[in-house]
Design a protein around this motif. Structure first.
Motif, PDB file in Angstrom:
ATOM      1  N   ALA A 107       6.900   3.846   1.424  1.00  0.00           N
ATOM      2  CA  ALA A 107       7.201   2.853   0.655  1.00  0.00           C
ATOM      3  C   ALA A 107       5.991   1.726   0.746  1.00  0.00           C
ATOM      4  CB  ALA A 107       8.859   2.789   0.933  1.00  0.00           C
ATOM      5  N   GLY A 130       7.308   3.173  -4.625  1.00  0.00           N
ATOM      6  CA  GLY A 130       8.292   2.989  -3.310  1.00  0.00           C
ATOM      7  C   GLY A 130       9.209   2.742  -3.330  1.00  0.00           C
ATOM      8  N   ARG A 157       8.314  -5.658  -0.590  1.00  0.00           N
ATOM      9  CA  ARG A 157       7.144  -5.717   0.709  1.00  0.00           C
ATOM     10  C   ARG A 157       8.109  -6.121   1.455  1.00  0.00           C
ATOM     11  NH1 ARG A 157       2.237  -8.010   1.491  1.00  0.00           N
ATOM     12  NH2 ARG A 157       1.839  -7.644   3.795  1.00  0.00           N
ATOM     13  N   CYS A 192       3.029   1.921  -0.743  1.00  0.00           N
ATOM     14  CA  CYS A 192       3.229   2.015  -2.147  1.00  0.00           C
ATOM     15  C   CYS A 192       3.460   0.073  -2.585  1.00  0.00           C
ATOM     16  CB  CYS A 192       3.929   2.612  -2.798  1.00  0.00           C
ATOM     17  SG  CYS A 192       4.272   4.213  -2.210  1.00  0.00           S
ATOM     18  N   PHE A 193       4.415  -0.477  -1.549  1.00  0.00           N
ATOM     19  CA  PHE A 193       4.540  -2.131  -2.521  1.00  0.00           C
ATOM     20  C   PHE A 193       3.008  -2.714  -1.778  1.00  0.00           C
ATOM     21  CE2 PHE A 193       9.061  -1.211  -1.013  1.00  0.00           C
ATOM     22  CZ  PHE A 193       9.302  -0.468  -2.383  1.00  0.00           C
TER      23      PHE A 193
END
Length: 96
Positions: free
Chosen positions: A59, A47, A79, A62-63
């Motif tokens: 990103a 991320g 996040r 991914c977080f």
């Protein structure tokens, strides 16, 4: 695994996010013996690499995946930070 995670972080810091993403993906695909906390860390680093490209959607994804593996890891704060950035905008600036 610790050394591999450090190497990915170094690649991101050295301005090589594409290589960092490739290495993280390789480790995630070959996940035999990779623990959940390590998966969370790999996704967090991935991320961060996407953030270098300003690819906010990937990103954030991914977080969020990282949080699934470690609900108290660094991806939680990342996040929230990214969400705050994306939520903040000045509508008055659009018409100038």
């Amino acid at each position: 695994m610790r050394r591999q995670l450090e190497k990915i972080r170094e690649l991101i810091g050295a301005g090589m996010p594409d290589e960092a993403i490739r290495q993280a993906d390789k480790l995630l695909i070959d996940d035999e013996g990779v623990h959940e906390k390590e998966k969370a860390r790999l996704l967090y680093l991935k991320g961060l690499a996407y953030m270098k490209y300003s690819d906010w959607k990937r990103a954030l994804g991914c977080f969020m995946q990282s949080q699934d593996f470690d609900a108290e890891g660094p991806a939680v704060e990342a996040r929230q930070m990214l969400t705050d950035i994306m939520d903040f905008y000045n509508k008055d600036m659009f018409n100038q």
